[in-house]
Design a protein around this motif. Structure first.
Motif, mmCIF file in Angstrom:
data_model
loop_
_atom_site.group_PDB
_atom_site.id
_atom_site.type_symbol
_atom_site.label_atom_id
_atom_site.label_comp_id
_atom_site.label_asym_id
_atom_site.label_seq_id
_atom_site.Cartn_x
_atom_site.Cartn_y
_atom_site.Cartn_z
ATOM 1 N N SER A 34 15.640 22.966 -31.425
ATOM 2 C CA SER A 34 15.484 22.344 -32.677
ATOM 3 C C SER A 34 14.530 21.157 -33.298
ATOM 4 N N MET A 35 13.604 21.220 -33.235
ATOM 5 C CA MET A 35 12.931 20.379 -34.270
ATOM 6 C C MET A 35 12.566 19.441 -35.325
ATOM 7 N N GLY A 36 12.264 18.580 -35.622
ATOM 8 C CA GLY A 36 12.115 18.151 -36.557
ATOM 9 C C GLY A 36 11.027 16.425 -36.893
ATOM 10 N N TRP A 37 10.463 15.992 -37.757
ATOM 11 C CA TRP A 37 9.372 15.313 -38.016
ATOM 12 C C TRP A 37 10.017 14.522 -39.158
ATOM 13 N N PHE A 38 10.313 13.030 -38.917
ATOM 14 C CA PHE A 38 10.417 12.256 -39.154
ATOM 15 C C PHE A 38 8.973 10.456 -39.584
ATOM 16 N N ARG A 39 10.148 10.148 -40.571
ATOM 17 C CA ARG A 39 8.889 9.119 -40.741
ATOM 18 C C ARG A 39 9.480 7.766 -40.747
ATOM 19 N N GLN A 40 8.735 6.535 -40.990
ATOM 20 C CA GLN A 40 9.250 5.249 -41.138
ATOM 21 C C GLN A 40 8.697 4.875 -41.819
ATOM 22 N N ALA A 41 8.113 4.374 -43.350
ATOM 23 C CA ALA A 41 7.737 3.602 -44.356
ATOM 24 C C ALA A 41 7.699 2.256 -43.915
ATOM 25 N N PRO A 42 6.757 1.604 -43.583
ATOM 26 C CA PRO A 42 6.916 -0.127 -43.842
ATOM 27 C C PRO A 42 7.892 -0.576 -44.245
ATOM 28 N N GLY A 43 8.663 -1.335 -43.636
ATOM 29 C CA GLY A 43 9.773 -1.747 -43.677
ATOM 30 C C GLY A 43 10.787 -1.092 -44.742
ATOM 31 N N LYS A 44 10.991 0.530 -44.347
ATOM 32 C CA LYS A 44 12.729 1.480 -44.783
ATOM 33 C C LYS A 44 13.144 2.029 -43.506
ATOM 34 N N GLU A 45 14.489 2.353 -43.366
ATOM 35 C CA GLU A 45 14.273 3.491 -42.211
ATOM 36 C C GLU A 45 13.955 4.429 -41.919
ATOM 37 N N ARG A 46 14.080 5.191 -40.667
ATOM 38 C CA ARG A 46 13.444 6.301 -40.243
ATOM 39 C C ARG A 46 13.881 7.462 -41.299
ATOM 40 N N ALA A 47 13.410 8.248 -41.378
ATOM 41 C CA ALA A 47 13.958 9.342 -42.720
ATOM 42 C C ALA A 47 13.274 11.087 -42.437
ATOM 43 N N VAL A 48 14.515 11.192 -42.170
ATOM 44 C CA VAL A 48 13.972 12.950 -41.153
ATOM 45 C C VAL A 48 12.696 13.444 -42.540
ATOM 46 N N VAL A 49 12.096 14.648 -42.429
ATOM 47 C CA VAL A 49 10.758 14.596 -43.179
ATOM 48 C C VAL A 49 11.325 15.802 -43.708
ATOM 49 N N ALA A 50 11.363 16.929 -42.034
ATOM 50 C CA ALA A 50 11.289 17.958 -42.475
ATOM 51 C C ALA A 50 11.925 18.834 -41.401
ATOM 52 N N GLY A 51 12.706 19.943 -40.831
ATOM 53 C CA GLY A 51 12.814 20.309 -40.094
ATOM 54 C C GLY A 51 13.077 21.706 -39.846
ATOM 55 N N ILE A 52 12.786 21.627 -38.219
ATOM 56 C CA ILE A 52 12.896 23.888 -38.058
ATOM 57 C C ILE A 52 13.989 24.320 -36.525
ATOM 58 N N ASP A 53 14.252 25.316 -37.199
ATOM 59 C CA ASP A 53 15.450 25.296 -36.726
ATOM 60 C C ASP A 53 15.379 26.917 -35.159
ATOM 61 N N THR A 54 16.105 26.956 -34.834
ATOM 62 C CA THR A 54 15.979 27.627 -32.991
ATOM 63 C C THR A 54 15.514 29.350 -33.247
ATOM 64 N N THR A 55 16.121 29.732 -35.433
ATOM 65 C CA THR A 55 15.398 31.259 -35.518
ATOM 66 C C THR A 55 14.148 30.800 -36.657
ATOM 67 N N ARG A 110 19.533 19.391 -29.264
ATOM 68 C CA ARG A 110 19.624 21.300 -29.137
ATOM 69 C C ARG A 110 20.028 21.631 -29.475
ATOM 70 N N TRP A 111 20.034 23.169 -30.224
ATOM 71 C CA TRP A 111 21.042 23.525 -30.973
ATOM 72 C C TRP A 111 22.192 23.190 -32.023
ATOM 73 N N TRP A 112 22.644 22.745 -30.512
ATOM 74 C CA TRP A 112 24.865 23.168 -31.049
ATOM 75 C C TRP A 112 24.493 21.515 -31.555
ATOM 76 N N SER A 113 23.718 20.949 -31.519
ATOM 77 C CA SER A 113 23.562 19.270 -32.052
ATOM 78 C C SER A 113 23.337 18.446 -33.125
ATOM 79 N N SER A 114 23.795 17.804 -34.128
ATOM 80 C CA SER A 114 23.011 17.719 -35.559
ATOM 81 C C SER A 114 21.966 16.466 -34.607
ATOM 82 N N GLU A 115 22.606 16.067 -33.112
ATOM 83 C CA GLU A 115 21.475 14.530 -33.417
ATOM 84 C C GLU A 115 20.522 14.726 -32.685
#
Length: 118
Positions: free
Chosen positions: A33-54, A99-104
């Motif tokens: 599975s794949m994702g896009w994350f964003r890190q704004a200045p002075g902030k922690e990285r956060a998920v923007v969007a994800g797409i899984d194997t389906t 990996r699709w079976w992991s949340s990390e």
């Protein structure tokens, strides 16, 4: 060796659009599975969007209706179409894989900078 390489970042005025790409060689669409994350200045990285194997997609509330994540399995490329950009979308955008079976998310690209001016 598997790697993730982002491209397509840049500077744009509010209301504009950008399309980010992530060359994801070695990442099978059936396993990762794949994702896009964003890190704004002075902030922690956060998920923007994800797409899984389906092909199912998820989005952060802040980008719903404006961003679209997709993947071209034949080209081994992940995309993020960003429309109606706002200054708060500014940040470094990272492509990631899990990996699709992991949340990390374990594999990361180096990021591409997006700057939205008002």
């Amino acid at each position: 060796q598997a790697q993730l390489v982002e491209s397509g970042g840049g500077s744009v005025q509010a209301g504009g659009s950008l399309r980010l790409s992530c060359a994801a060689s070695g990442y099978s669409s059936g396993t990762f599975s794949m994702g896009w994350f964003r890190q704004a200045p002075g902030k922690e990285r956060a998920v923007v969007a994800g797409i899984d194997t389906t092909g199912a997609t998820t989005y952060a509330d802040s980008v719903k209706g404006r961003f679209t994540i997709s993947r071209d399995n034949g080209k081994g490329t992940l995309y993020l179409q960003m429309n109606s950009l706002k200054p708060e979308d500014t940040g470094t955008y990272y492509c990631a894989a899990r990996r699709w079976w992991s949340s990390e998310y374990t594999d990361w690209g180096r990021g591409t900078q997006v700057t939205v001016s008002s």
